[in-house]
Scaffold this motif. Sequence first.
Motif, PDB file in Angstrom:
ATOM      1  N   VAL A 147       0.871  -1.199  -0.063  1.00  0.00           N
ATOM      2  CA  VAL A 147       0.215  -0.163  -0.119  1.00  0.00           C
ATOM      3  C   VAL A 147       0.823   1.182  -0.102  1.00  0.00           C
ATOM      4  N   ILE A 148       0.729   2.084  -0.953  1.00  0.00           N
ATOM      5  CA  ILE A 148       1.540   3.184  -1.278  1.00  0.00           C
ATOM      6  C   ILE A 148       0.421   4.384  -1.032  1.00  0.00           C
ATOM      7  N   THR A 164       7.180  11.589  -6.234  1.00  0.00           N
ATOM      8  CA  THR A 164       6.766  10.625  -7.403  1.00  0.00           C
ATOM      9  C   THR A 164       6.882   9.041  -6.755  1.00  0.00           C
ATOM     10  N   LEU A 165       6.078   8.191  -7.614  1.00  0.00           N
ATOM     11  CA  LEU A 165       5.942   6.774  -7.188  1.00  0.00           C
ATOM     12  C   LEU A 165       7.222   6.459  -7.435  1.00  0.00           C
ATOM     13  N   GLU A 220       4.727  -8.399  -6.719  1.00  0.00           N
ATOM     14  CA  GLU A 220       4.457  -7.395  -5.851  1.00  0.00           C
ATOM     15  C   GLU A 220       3.123  -6.711  -6.434  1.00  0.00           C
ATOM     16  N   VAL A 221       1.978  -6.376  -5.777  1.00  0.00           N
ATOM     17  CA  VAL A 221       1.036  -5.653  -6.065  1.00  0.00           C
ATOM     18  C   VAL A 221       1.166  -4.409  -5.464  1.00  0.00           C
ATOM     19  N   ARG A 222       1.288  -3.208  -6.076  1.00  0.00           N
ATOM     20  CA  ARG A 222       1.270  -1.842  -5.441  1.00  0.00           C
ATOM     21  C   ARG A 222      -0.173  -1.215  -5.434  1.00  0.00           C
ATOM     22  N   PHE A 223      -0.750  -0.965  -4.425  1.00  0.00           N
ATOM     23  CA  PHE A 223      -2.027  -0.456  -4.210  1.00  0.00           C
ATOM     24  C   PHE A 223      -1.874   1.273  -4.002  1.00  0.00           C
ATOM     25  N   VAL A 224      -1.839   2.278  -5.099  1.00  0.00           N
ATOM     26  CA  VAL A 224      -1.416   3.511  -4.605  1.00  0.00           C
ATOM     27  C   VAL A 224      -3.033   4.449  -4.465  1.00  0.00           C
ATOM     28  N   ILE A 225      -2.640   5.015  -3.278  1.00  0.00           N
ATOM     29  CA  ILE A 225      -3.685   6.070  -2.917  1.00  0.00           C
ATOM     30  C   ILE A 225      -3.152   7.554  -3.038  1.00  0.00           C
ATOM     31  N   GLY A 226      -3.760   8.204  -3.702  1.00  0.00           N
ATOM     32  CA  GLY A 226      -3.382   9.687  -4.288  1.00  0.00           C
ATOM     33  C   GLY A 226      -3.600  10.653  -3.107  1.00  0.00           C
ATOM     34  N   ALA A 227      -3.135  11.659  -3.490  1.00  0.00           N
ATOM     35  CA  ALA A 227      -3.297  12.840  -2.590  1.00  0.00           C
ATOM     36  C   ALA A 227      -4.652  13.409  -2.996  1.00  0.00           C
ATOM     37  N   ALA A 228      -5.002  14.848  -2.321  1.00  0.00           N
ATOM     38  CA  ALA A 228      -6.147  15.226  -2.247  1.00  0.00           C
ATOM     39  C   ALA A 228      -6.777  15.411  -3.710  1.00  0.00           C
TER      40      ALA A 228
END
Length: 139
Positions: A5-6, A41-42, A80-88
């Motif tokens: 989780v990123i 950046t990711l 790996e599975v990266r789940f990315v939650i963004g900013a506002a």
Amino acid sequence: MLLHVIARGKIGRSPEAELVERYLKRISWTTKLTELGERATLPVTAAGSMTVLLDEKGRVLSSSELAKLLEQWRDRGTREVRFVIGAADGHSHEERQSADMLLSFGAATWPHLLVRAMLAEQLFRATSILANHPYHREG
């Protein structure tokens, strides 16, 4: 397979942080949580990884559908599975274009801290489904 989780932004000490931690600890698969600055950046995606952006325009999956997707990725050797939650403001156009999948938790707008907890719970539920654990009660 690593479930990573990123999330952009810091969660700090909060009830939401405790909930995220509780669910991630319950997952039998390897998990990792990375917090990034709002504009960071990711990290570069390693070979054999999938990137899933949490995005309002993404696919809406049931818990069972998410479990099946994780099972397919695991069985084909995804590391790996990266789940990315963004900013506002969400994700950039480039991030959306480079993602392997966009995933949505529905049409409602959710606070980013709650999205972390919801994602952690859904990952626990999906892995529980795959382990035939009674946590998930469908129907």
